[in-house]
Motif scaffolding. Structure first.
Motif, short mmCIF file in Angstrom:
data_model
loop_
_atom_site.label_atom_id
_atom_site.label_comp_id
_atom_site.label_asym_id
_atom_site.label_seq_id
_atom_site.Cartn_x
_atom_site.Cartn_y
_atom_site.Cartn_z
N ARG A 1 -7.52 32.54 31.86
CA ARG A 1 -7.68 31.33 32.69
C ARG A 1 -9.16 30.99 32.83
NH1 ARG A 1 -9.19 30.90 37.73
NH2 ARG A 1 -8.69 33.04 38.36
N LYS A 2 -9.98 32.00 33.14
CA LYS A 2 -11.41 31.76 33.32
C LYS A 2 -12.08 31.37 32.01
CE LYS A 2 -12.19 34.44 37.48
NZ LYS A 2 -12.99 35.52 38.11
N ASP A 3 -11.66 31.97 30.89
CA ASP A 3 -12.21 31.60 29.59
C ASP A 3 -11.98 30.12 29.30
OD1 ASP A 3 -13.07 34.19 29.15
OD2 ASP A 3 -11.48 34.69 27.70
N ARG A 4 -10.90 29.59 29.83
CA ARG A 4 -10.57 28.17 29.63
C ARG A 4 -11.11 27.30 30.76
NH1 ARG A 4 -7.57 31.56 27.27
NH2 ARG A 4 -6.47 31.16 25.32
N LYS A 5 -11.89 27.94 31.64
CA LYS A 5 -12.54 27.25 32.76
C LYS A 5 -11.54 26.52 33.65
CE LYS A 5 -16.96 26.78 30.30
NZ LYS A 5 -17.01 28.14 30.01
N LEU A 6 -10.42 27.20 33.92
CA LEU A 6 -9.39 26.64 34.78
C LEU A 6 -9.42 27.35 36.13
CD1 LEU A 6 -6.33 26.51 32.35
CD2 LEU A 6 -7.77 24.60 33.07
N SER A 7 -9.22 26.60 37.18
CA SER A 7 -9.04 27.21 38.50
C SER A 7 -7.59 27.66 38.62
CB SER A 7 -9.34 26.18 39.60
OG SER A 7 -8.38 25.14 39.56
N GLN A 8 -7.33 28.48 39.62
CA GLN A 8 -5.94 28.86 39.89
C GLN A 8 -5.12 27.62 40.23
OE1 GLN A 8 -6.17 31.89 42.95
NE2 GLN A 8 -6.31 33.52 41.43
N GLU A 9 -5.73 26.68 40.93
CA GLU A 9 -5.02 25.44 41.28
C GLU A 9 -4.63 24.66 40.03
OE1 GLU A 9 -7.91 26.44 42.65
OE2 GLU A 9 -7.41 26.71 44.76
N LYS A 10 -5.57 24.53 39.08
CA LYS A 10 -5.29 23.78 37.86
C LYS A 10 -4.22 24.48 37.02
CE LYS A 10 -5.72 20.49 34.91
NZ LYS A 10 -5.16 19.18 35.21
N LEU A 11 -4.31 25.81 36.90
CA LEU A 11 -3.28 26.54 36.17
C LEU A 11 -1.93 26.35 36.85
CD1 LEU A 11 -2.43 28.34 33.86
CD2 LEU A 11 -3.11 30.33 35.24
N GLY A 12 -1.93 26.34 38.17
CA GLY A 12 -0.70 26.07 38.91
C GLY A 12 -0.12 24.71 38.56
#
Length: 76
Positions: A25-36
């Motif tokens: 997730r972090k490698d793709r620069k996504l927040s937990q909210e965005k992944l959600g």
């Protein structure tokens, strides 16, 4: 969940998978909210998965172990 406590290896593996998800997730620069948003899960659920809290994953790990096959074979 099984009536007996889970074996230590299940908890260790679950935490490792959570770490892998967090890293991806972090490698793709996504927040937990965005992944959600992308998965239809809420941020709290994403956080629980990344922290290695109990999930369906426990059952899948136990089944793969009992069948003596890699977990990846069950989720392809």
């Amino acid at each position: 969940m099984p009536s007996d406590p889970l074996p230590d290896w299940v908890i260790t593996r679950r935490r490792a998978i959570g770490d892998n998800i967090r890293t991806a997730r972090k490698d793709r620069k996504l927040s937990q909210e965005k992944l959600g948003e992308l998965t239809g899960l809420d941020r709290k659920t994403i956080n629980r998965i990344e922290q290695g809290h109990g999930t369906l994953l426990d059952h899948l790990l136990l089944v793969a172990h009992a069948l003596e096959i890699p977990l990846a074979d069950l989720v392809r």
